[in-house]
Design an enzyme around this catalytic site. Structure first.
Site, PDB file in Angstrom:
ATOM      1  N   VAL A  15      97.376 -42.550  -6.355  1.00  0.00           N
ATOM      2  CA  VAL A  15      97.330 -43.646  -7.332  1.00  0.00           C
ATOM      3  C   VAL A  15      96.150 -43.447  -8.289  1.00  0.00           C
ATOM      4  O   VAL A  15      96.282 -43.595  -9.505  1.00  0.00           O
ATOM      5  CB  VAL A  15      97.247 -45.016  -6.636  1.00  0.00           C
ATOM      6  CG1 VAL A  15      97.132 -46.135  -7.668  1.00  0.00           C
ATOM      7  CG2 VAL A  15      98.472 -45.240  -5.754  1.00  0.00           C
ATOM      8  N   VAL A 134     101.610 -55.673  -4.458  1.00  0.00           N
ATOM      9  CA  VAL A 134     102.925 -56.194  -4.081  1.00  0.00           C
ATOM     10  C   VAL A 134     104.000 -55.579  -4.965  1.00  0.00           C
ATOM     11  O   VAL A 134     103.935 -55.694  -6.194  1.00  0.00           O
ATOM     12  CB  VAL A 134     102.979 -57.732  -4.211  1.00  0.00           C
ATOM     13  CG1 VAL A 134     104.354 -58.248  -3.803  1.00  0.00           C
ATOM     14  CG2 VAL A 134     101.892 -58.394  -3.374  1.00  0.00           C
ATOM     15  N   GLY A 136     104.757 -52.617  -5.951  1.00  0.00           N
ATOM     16  CA  GLY A 136     104.446 -51.477  -6.810  1.00  0.00           C
ATOM     17  C   GLY A 136     104.464 -51.781  -8.298  1.00  0.00           C
ATOM     18  O   GLY A 136     103.640 -52.554  -8.789  1.00  0.00           O
ATOM     19  N   LYS A 207     102.757 -58.362   2.009  1.00  0.00           N
ATOM     20  CA  LYS A 207     103.096 -58.678   0.615  1.00  0.00           C
ATOM     21  C   LYS A 207     103.581 -60.120   0.499  1.00  0.00           C
ATOM     22  O   LYS A 207     103.211 -60.839  -0.431  1.00  0.00           O
ATOM     23  CB  LYS A 207     104.160 -57.703   0.123  1.00  0.00           C
ATOM     24  CG  LYS A 207     103.673 -56.248   0.093  1.00  0.00           C
ATOM     25  CD  LYS A 207     104.842 -55.292  -0.113  1.00  0.00           C
ATOM     26  CE  LYS A 207     104.375 -53.835  -0.101  1.00  0.00           C
ATOM     27  NZ  LYS A 207     105.524 -52.908   0.026  1.00  0.00           N
TER      28      LYS A 207
END
Lengths: 437, 437
Positions: A15, A134, A136, A207
């Site tokens: 990321v 949450v 992506g 999430k």
């Protein structure tokens, strides 16, 4: 031109690398749109020497994320380390306490310490943004905090774990057993070597805890969510559901009920043709029912380097534009303690699969137990026998029941009685039916 | 507690009334979340006496929206009058010039004067928010301005007109003719007495013009969008498409091509099972393809008092939180003139329906003309004959062709030649196929 926004990025895995790539490729665009530069001023990772697909030339290197978090050169601390304790927690707390905005993709950290971190952010009047935590690339946090801020949310639900959805989709399309598909998912890197966190529903529960807090103004509390994974879903369940007109999905759902907020993660039957039923593979989807907007549905990539980097970047853009609000919309002091709905009161239809000794009277005993608890049945189907008649052990049949509207309590009591009758050859399967559109 | 935000609301029709209801019902919630009150300080409408479902007690009444727009008591001017000239335009211009933030649901005004109004808003450093102008309750403006601000958008497309989608869905599900369904839509209030603006694709084109500007940083220019409505779609087209595995939808689509931005509104064939193909009735849906996020899809109510009020309220909430940005993301001075893609270069498959004299040689002539233009055919089906063989006038057959990838230019040249051959009994139908997922 306003002053540049200086970022400190901690964690340069997939990321973090994706974020550096994005900021480099969109530098001019962002500068023009925001009227200011976004600069990666400092970075931190475990290994400086590791080959990476993005450059951080010109950024100050830190070995210690906590030192980076409080460095006077940065305005925003971007936490992409991971984990709910250790370096991630220490550096985020240090950054907030030093009056830095924080952007993080760390759902475990927020699900566990979200309330305390929100207090700290509000105290220092800085942003704590976590869009990437949450679903992506799906901007569901922005939906709840901003786009639907004026709605009273009645229900929020969705497919929040790509690994589970990949497994269920593949079981469905190729009529494969759970264990075989899980193995393939692990080989492809869609599932971890220890898959419990995903397939047990715990990732989705983290999430959902964040979505529940944002939607209902409750304090984040993961322990209040009832969680059931997909480990016990068989190929036979998926086929039987399909014959009845349904798909099986792992759904996270939180809804306002008269006794409190009911939040749960579990497999459910969703009618074929419903948009959520057709969300396939690693894609995620979240739906929000609001009193004014009606139902709003979002579908998009739930994970991956680039979609997650897109979400992190949007959090940074918001800060560059000066947007600061309480992390869970309402000031943390006014978040209500989570009042969990009374269990077992959920009204709905249920799918039930029973493995039954294929002997006269077995079916009569089942239907009598259901009737004793006032559970009325919409359909009863006896599916294939696994053994020839006369074989040893006694032949077993699979019985699929679909109930009319009833409560979970009634079903559980009936199933307990059926189990006590001793005519089952395996554990009963019970799955909710959600008549979503 | 910060100072209250004072609204002046001009126009108290269904959306204005919905907004007053929303602000009243969510007063405490909003005050707590925003740390300030939102007050309806002044209102204006044509008739003060008309019975309305919401109260505006305590608000100053204005007969003239331009006077309301510049009143020192208000911070935000909410324009819900409608129309691209007259009172709507005059009052919005006056409000911006007086340094008031503006929130509007008026797509026609923005599609026509968006660039000039954006300049005015930027000059006075105020917000010009128009979430409700596109796709009703779906927050697609916020998606493009904020959530995907760091993405390079490649394509934005969707079902932008609920009236057309209602008509096409009903034609499909009940095998009805266009004219019959249009009549029913008019009786139900889903279509205007003069339906041209909706069914001709012009309403969708207005919305697409705004999305195109936001997605590609181009100046808003409705005249550059190629528009084709649904008037010529027959029940036979819908059935033939279904047999081929497709639904027919009116799609607005803008995409970056090597020669510029191609923006068009037209009916297309979308594969069954694609999420957009299953969006039914008056529901809208918008998809955005970004270089980092991938494809993000939103589905929700495209119109109606309450969903539209929800969108207007979110624009107000953003202002209450201090969020101000250039209305089309980039400063208007840096918006590029719209560079329209060269027409006819679109590569894709096409569905073609021809009404042909049922005589020997007709099919040979058609396939030869296609071959002359190097259009290769994936399938050729001769469907029902409308007349008995030997009847007068000469028997006619319907021929359905599906092409392989080709350009629109090639198809048009082939169709022109077929028309010149004089063997058709009606105008050819040609619809693009979009292989969306």
């Amino acid at each position: 031109m306003k002053a540049p926004l200086h970022l400190g990025v901690a964690g340069l895995g997939t990321v973090g690398t994706g974020l550096l790539q994005l900021l480099a490729s969109r530098r001019e665009h962002l500068e023009q749109a925001l009227g200011r530069q976004i600069r990666v001023t400092a970075v931190c990772a475990r290994s400086r020497a590791k080959p990476r697909a993005a450059s951080f030339d010109g950024a100050i290197w830190f070995d210690d994320p906590v030192k980076l978090a409080v460095d006077p050169a940065i305005d925003v601390f971007v936490e992409l380390i991971g984990g709910d304790e250790g370096a991630a927690r220490a550096s985020v707390e240090a950054a907030l306490a030093a009056g830095k905005h924080v952007v993080t993709a760390n759902k475990a950290l927020l699900a566990k310490h979200g309330l305390a971190l929100a207090r700290l952010a509000e105290k220092h009047n800085v942003a704590l943004n976590f869009e990437a935590a949450v679903a992506g690339g799906i901007p569901v946090i922005k939906m709840l905090r901003e786009a639907l801020a004026a709605n009273e949310v009645r229900r929020v639900y969705g497919i929040l774990n790509g690994t589970c959805n990949f497994i269920l989709t593949k079981m469905q399309n190729e009529h494969l057993a759970f264990a075989d598909v899980l193995k393939e998912a692990q080989e492809k890197g869609y599932a971890e070597a220890d898959p419990t966190f995903d397939i047990g529903g715990f990732d989705a529960a983290h999430k959902l805890a964040l979505l529940t807090s944002l939607a209902f103004g409750t304090a984040v509390d993961c322990s209040q969510i009832r969680v059931e994974g997909i480990e016990n879903i068989t190929a036979g369940d998926i086929d039987a559901a399909s014959d009845l007109g349904y798909r099986i999905k792992l759904l996270g759902m939180a809804e306002q009920t008269p006794t409190g907020v009911e939040a749960r993660v579990n497999p459910v039957l969703v009618p074929k043709g419903a948009t959520l039923a057709e969300v396939a593979g690693v894609t995620n989807s979240v739906a929000i029912d609001g009193d004014f907007v009606g139902t709003l549905l979002l579908v998009g990539p739930g994970a991956g380097s680039k979609p997650t980097a897109s979400a992190v970047a949007s959090d940074i853009v918001d800060i560059a534009r000066g947007l600061v609000m309480p992390p869970f919309v309402h000031p943390s002091a006014s978040l209500k303690p989570y009042k969990r709905a009374e269990a077992g009161l959920h009204q709905g239809s249920f799918y039930i699969r029973l493995a039954v000794e294929d002997r006269p009277g077995a079916m009569a005993a089942i239907t009598r137990r259901m009737a004793d608890e006032s559970v009325s049945l919409e359909s009863i189907v006896q599916r294939q026998s696994r053994h020839q008649a006369g074989a040893t052990p006694p032949a077993a049949a699979t019985v699929i029941l679909v109930t009319h509207e009833t409560t979970e309590d009634q079903i559980r009591r009936a199933l307990d009685a059926i189990v006590r009758d001793g005519k089952l050859t395996g554990k009963p399967q019970m799955i909710r039916i959600e008549e979503l559109e």
